[in-house]
Design a protein around this motif. Structure first.
Motif, PDB file in Angstrom:
ATOM      1  N   ASP A  43       0.842  -1.195   0.000  1.00  0.00           N
ATOM      2  CA  ASP A  43       0.000   0.000   0.000  1.00  0.00           C
ATOM      3  C   ASP A  43       0.883   1.254   0.000  1.00  0.00           C
ATOM      4  OD1 ASP A  43      -2.184  -1.677   0.138  1.00  0.00           O
ATOM      5  OD2 ASP A  43      -2.404  -1.481   2.319  1.00  0.00           O
ATOM      6  N   VAL A  44       0.395   2.307  -0.639  1.00  0.00           N
ATOM      7  CA  VAL A  44       1.125   3.575  -0.697  1.00  0.00           C
ATOM      8  C   VAL A  44       0.638   4.461   0.444  1.00  0.00           C
ATOM      9  CG1 VAL A  44       1.721   5.557  -2.120  1.00  0.00           C
ATOM     10  CG2 VAL A  44       1.261   3.335  -3.199  1.00  0.00           C
ATOM     11  N   VAL A  45       1.560   4.863   1.323  1.00  0.00           N
ATOM     12  CA  VAL A  45       1.187   5.632   2.517  1.00  0.00           C
ATOM     13  C   VAL A  45       1.861   6.989   2.466  1.00  0.00           C
ATOM     14  CG1 VAL A  45       1.206   5.694   5.033  1.00  0.00           C
ATOM     15  CG2 VAL A  45       0.954   3.502   3.837  1.00  0.00           C
ATOM     16  N   LEU A  46       1.072   8.051   2.636  1.00  0.00           N
ATOM     17  CA  LEU A  46       1.621   9.409   2.609  1.00  0.00           C
ATOM     18  C   LEU A  46       1.161  10.217   3.808  1.00  0.00           C
ATOM     19  CD1 LEU A  46       1.022   8.837  -0.790  1.00  0.00           C
ATOM     20  CD2 LEU A  46       2.577  10.767  -0.688  1.00  0.00           C
ATOM     21  N   GLY A  47       2.089  11.057   4.280  1.00  0.00           N
ATOM     22  CA  GLY A  47       1.777  11.959   5.369  1.00  0.00           C
ATOM     23  C   GLY A  47       1.233  13.277   4.848  1.00  0.00           C
ATOM     24  N   THR A  48       1.629  14.372   5.464  1.00  0.00           N
ATOM     25  CA  THR A  48       1.055  15.666   5.114  1.00  0.00           C
ATOM     26  C   THR A  48       1.925  16.500   4.188  1.00  0.00           C
ATOM     27  OG1 THR A  48       2.029  16.638   7.112  1.00  0.00           O
ATOM     28  CG2 THR A  48      -0.222  15.789   7.282  1.00  0.00           C
ATOM     29  N   THR A  49       3.237  16.233   4.147  1.00  0.00           N
ATOM     30  CA  THR A  49       4.125  17.105   3.364  1.00  0.00           C
ATOM     31  C   THR A  49       5.098  16.359   2.460  1.00  0.00           C
ATOM     32  OG1 THR A  49       5.713  17.211   5.205  1.00  0.00           O
ATOM     33  CG2 THR A  49       4.036  18.947   5.088  1.00  0.00           C
ATOM     34  N   ALA A  50       5.653  15.266   2.916  1.00  0.00           N
ATOM     35  CA  ALA A  50       6.725  14.593   2.169  1.00  0.00           C
ATOM     36  C   ALA A  50       6.208  13.916   0.905  1.00  0.00           C
ATOM     37  CB  ALA A  50       7.421  13.569   3.064  1.00  0.00           C
ATOM     38  N   LYS A  51       6.910  14.162  -0.197  1.00  0.00           N
ATOM     39  CA  LYS A  51       6.586  13.490  -1.449  1.00  0.00           C
ATOM     40  C   LYS A  51       7.062  12.042  -1.393  1.00  0.00           C
ATOM     41  CE  LYS A  51       7.295  17.716  -4.175  1.00  0.00           C
ATOM     42  NZ  LYS A  51       8.082  18.316  -5.284  1.00  0.00           N
ATOM     43  N   LYS A  52       6.454  11.197  -2.187  1.00  0.00           N
ATOM     44  CA  LYS A  52       6.886   9.803  -2.272  1.00  0.00           C
ATOM     45  C   LYS A  52       6.900   9.382  -3.730  1.00  0.00           C
ATOM     46  CE  LYS A  52       6.011   6.746   0.805  1.00  0.00           C
ATOM     47  NZ  LYS A  52       5.414   5.791   1.769  1.00  0.00           N
ATOM     48  N   THR A  53       7.994   8.746  -4.141  1.00  0.00           N
ATOM     49  CA  THR A  53       8.112   8.227  -5.498  1.00  0.00           C
ATOM     50  C   THR A  53       7.985   6.711  -5.465  1.00  0.00           C
ATOM     51  OG1 THR A  53       9.527  10.047  -6.219  1.00  0.00           O
ATOM     52  CG2 THR A  53       9.577   8.046  -7.543  1.00  0.00           C
ATOM     53  N   ILE A  54       7.051   6.187  -6.243  1.00  0.00           N
ATOM     54  CA  ILE A  54       6.817   4.744  -6.303  1.00  0.00           C
ATOM     55  C   ILE A  54       7.103   4.232  -7.708  1.00  0.00           C
ATOM     56  CG2 ILE A  54       5.074   4.849  -4.484  1.00  0.00           C
ATOM     57  CD1 ILE A  54       2.932   4.538  -6.693  1.00  0.00           C
ATOM     58  N   THR A  55       7.376   2.941  -7.803  1.00  0.00           N
ATOM     59  CA  THR A  55       7.564   2.293  -9.098  1.00  0.00           C
ATOM     60  C   THR A  55       6.315   1.498  -9.450  1.00  0.00           C
ATOM     61  OG1 THR A  55       9.956   2.113  -8.776  1.00  0.00           O
ATOM     62  CG2 THR A  55       8.972   0.643 -10.393  1.00  0.00           C
ATOM     63  N   VAL A  56       5.881   1.625 -10.692  1.00  0.00           N
ATOM     64  CA  VAL A  56       4.739   0.858 -11.197  1.00  0.00           C
ATOM     65  C   VAL A  56       5.203   0.098 -12.436  1.00  0.00           C
ATOM     66  CG1 VAL A  56       3.017   2.448 -10.285  1.00  0.00           C
ATOM     67  CG2 VAL A  56       3.928   2.823 -12.576  1.00  0.00           C
ATOM     68  N   SER A  57       4.652  -1.091 -12.640  1.00  0.00           N
ATOM     69  CA  SER A  57       5.088  -1.871 -13.791  1.00  0.00           C
ATOM     70  C   SER A  57       3.961  -2.729 -14.337  1.00  0.00           C
ATOM     71  CB  SER A  57       6.281  -2.763 -13.425  1.00  0.00           C
ATOM     72  OG  SER A  57       5.918  -3.719 -12.451  1.00  0.00           O
ATOM     73  N   VAL A  58       4.060  -3.034 -15.626  1.00  0.00           N
ATOM     74  CA  VAL A  58       3.103  -3.904 -16.300  1.00  0.00           C
ATOM     75  C   VAL A  58       3.885  -4.962 -17.066  1.00  0.00           C
ATOM     76  CG1 VAL A  58       2.948  -2.274 -18.238  1.00  0.00           C
ATOM     77  CG2 VAL A  58       1.194  -4.043 -17.959  1.00  0.00           C
ATOM     78  N   THR A  59       3.486  -6.200 -16.909  1.00  0.00           N
ATOM     79  CA  THR A  59       4.085  -7.309 -17.644  1.00  0.00           C
ATOM     80  C   THR A  59       3.099  -7.759 -18.712  1.00  0.00           C
ATOM     81  OG1 THR A  59       5.335  -8.030 -15.705  1.00  0.00           O
ATOM     82  CG2 THR A  59       5.067  -9.635 -17.481  1.00  0.00           C
ATOM     83  N   ALA A  60       3.561  -7.817 -19.950  1.00  0.00           N
ATOM     84  CA  ALA A  60       2.676  -8.159 -21.067  1.00  0.00           C
ATOM     85  C   ALA A  60       3.403  -9.055 -22.059  1.00  0.00           C
ATOM     86  CB  ALA A  60       2.185  -6.894 -21.759  1.00  0.00           C
ATOM     87  N   SER A  61       2.605  -9.744 -22.876  1.00  0.00           N
ATOM     88  CA  SER A  61       3.155 -10.660 -23.872  1.00  0.00           C
ATOM     89  C   SER A  61       2.470 -10.468 -25.223  1.00  0.00           C
ATOM     90  CB  SER A  61       2.964 -12.121 -23.431  1.00  0.00           C
ATOM     91  OG  SER A  61       3.573 -12.367 -22.191  1.00  0.00           O
ATOM     92  N   HIS A  62       3.225 -10.722 -26.303  1.00  0.00           N
ATOM     93  CA  HIS A  62       2.694 -10.697 -27.666  1.00  0.00           C
ATOM     94  C   HIS A  62       3.664 -11.454 -28.553  1.00  0.00           C
ATOM     95  CE1 HIS A  62       1.453  -9.088 -31.621  1.00  0.00           C
ATOM     96  NE2 HIS A  62       0.263  -8.982 -31.043  1.00  0.00           N
ATOM     97  N   ALA A  63       3.146 -12.071 -29.584  1.00  0.00           N
ATOM     98  CA  ALA A  63       3.987 -12.881 -30.475  1.00  0.00           C
ATOM     99  C   ALA A  63       5.133 -12.078 -31.082  1.00  0.00           C
ATOM    100  CB  ALA A  63       3.130 -13.495 -31.577  1.00  0.00           C
ATOM    101  N   SER A  64       4.893 -10.789 -31.321  1.00  0.00           N
ATOM    102  CA  SER A  64       5.931  -9.952 -31.930  1.00  0.00           C
ATOM    103  C   SER A  64       6.867  -9.323 -30.901  1.00  0.00           C
ATOM    104  CB  SER A  64       5.282  -8.842 -32.761  1.00  0.00           C
ATOM    105  OG  SER A  64       4.616  -7.911 -31.918  1.00  0.00           O
ATOM    106  N   GLY A  65       6.577  -9.517 -29.613  1.00  0.00           N
ATOM    107  CA  GLY A  65       7.332  -8.866 -28.551  1.00  0.00           C
ATOM    108  C   GLY A  65       6.649  -7.598 -28.085  1.00  0.00           C
ATOM    109  N   ILE A  66       7.107  -7.062 -26.976  1.00  0.00           N
ATOM    110  CA  ILE A  66       6.505  -5.860 -26.379  1.00  0.00           C
ATOM    111  C   ILE A  66       7.401  -4.654 -26.607  1.00  0.00           C
ATOM    112  CG2 ILE A  66       5.747  -4.768 -24.237  1.00  0.00           C
ATOM    113  CD1 ILE A  66       3.876  -6.968 -25.258  1.00  0.00           C
ATOM    114  N   GLU A  67       6.814  -3.611 -27.171  1.00  0.00           N
ATOM    115  CA  GLU A  67       7.539  -2.377 -27.433  1.00  0.00           C
ATOM    116  C   GLU A  67       7.569  -1.470 -26.208  1.00  0.00           C
ATOM    117  OE1 GLU A  67       9.757   0.424 -29.438  1.00  0.00           O
ATOM    118  OE2 GLU A  67       9.219  -1.591 -30.111  1.00  0.00           O
ATOM    119  N   THR A  68       6.416  -1.287 -25.577  1.00  0.00           N
ATOM    120  CA  THR A  68       6.336  -0.414 -24.410  1.00  0.00           C
ATOM    121  C   THR A  68       5.081  -0.712 -23.599  1.00  0.00           C
ATOM    122  OG1 THR A  68       6.529   1.894 -23.660  1.00  0.00           O
ATOM    123  CG2 THR A  68       5.050   1.468 -25.520  1.00  0.00           C
TER     124      THR A  68
END
Length: 257
Positions: A43-68
């Motif tokens: 879970d992403v937890v934030l207080g009142t002032t400090a910024k937080k940087t999180i990483t997000v990712s998606v895993t996908a498949s296709h016969a031709s490969g994944i571009e982005t």
């Protein structure tokens, strides 16, 4: 690419155009998304002032490969009329790592500023994840409701057991306070009528056990009494809610004589 959640709420189309989401091709040629990860599954937890940087990712498949791939987090009923919050990636392009010729995991980062992005307390709780992928042959797929993630208001908890020392069989008063971040005034306020466990660990033990469960009052304060029997540590533990994370104090030692 970043913009205030209040602006994002004006139009779901604005979110999609900011990400330059390709149009989806025929279903038979679509990439297949197999996994979405937000903040390492936590879970992403934030207080009142400090910024937080999180990483997000998606895993996908296709016969031709994944571009982005791409992801955003958004809050509300739907993107056309009911969206009241959106969090966009810091990067224009994802970093993709191939697991095979057909499957890749594409990652981005999102920086969340509670003073800008989380402008009301109602944004705490479940957010939708829009995720998509584009194959190397140009085909693409995305879903507004690919997954969900929790964004929560940081919680704080205190404890004080007194008197110290205390006679064996005497009464100990254990006080404390449960509070959480308020994203509207950027302060911490007591969390009312919440169940909190009072726990004890003997000086010679490494394990806490629950003695009783009490509720915070209207201002988040805690107060209860127990009988002293042996030396040990007293603490409070809050299990959390959908909008507020679990929190446990350190133990407060009481010498019993």
């Amino acid at each position: 690419m970043r913009f205030r959640a209040t602006v994002a709420a004006a139009s779901g189309a604005l979110v999609l155009s900011a990400l330059a989401v390709p149009a989806a091709h025929a279903a038979s040629a679509d990439p297949v998304i197999s996994k979405i990860t937000v903040n390492g599954g936590k879970d992403v937890v934030l207080g009142t002032t400090a910024k937080k940087t999180i990483t997000v990712s998606v895993t996908a498949s296709h016969a031709s490969g994944i571009e982005t791939g791409w992801l955003i987090l958004w809050h509300g009923k739907d993107q056309d009329e009911g969206m009241d919050g959106a969090l966009l990636p810091n990067e224009d392009d994802a970093t993709c790592k191939a697991a095979s010729a057909t499957t890749s995991t594409c990652s981005l980062t999102i920086t969340i500023d509670p003073r800008v992005d989380l402008y009301k307390n109602a944004l705490a709780g479940s957010w939708h994840v829009l995720a998509g992928a584009e194959a190397k042959d140009g085909s693409s797929y995305y879903s507004d409701y690919a997954a969900t993630a929790k964004i929560q208001r940081l919680s704080k908890l205190t404890v004080n057991a007194a008197p110290e020392p205390v006679k064996k069989g005497g009464t100990i008063t254990v006080t404390g306070k449960l509070s959480r971040a308020n994203w509207e005034d950027h302060a911490y306020h007591g969390y009312a009528t919440q169940s909190v466990k009072l726990q004890f660990r003997k000086k010679t033990s490494s394990t806490y056990s629950t003695v009783k469960t009490i509720k915070t009052n209207s201002t988040g304060n805690l107060k209860t009494t127990v009988k002293a029997s042996v030396d040990g540590y007293w603490r409070y533990s809050f299990a959390g809610t959908s909008t507020t994370p679990t929190v446990t104090t350190a133990g407060d030692f009481v010498d019993v004589r």
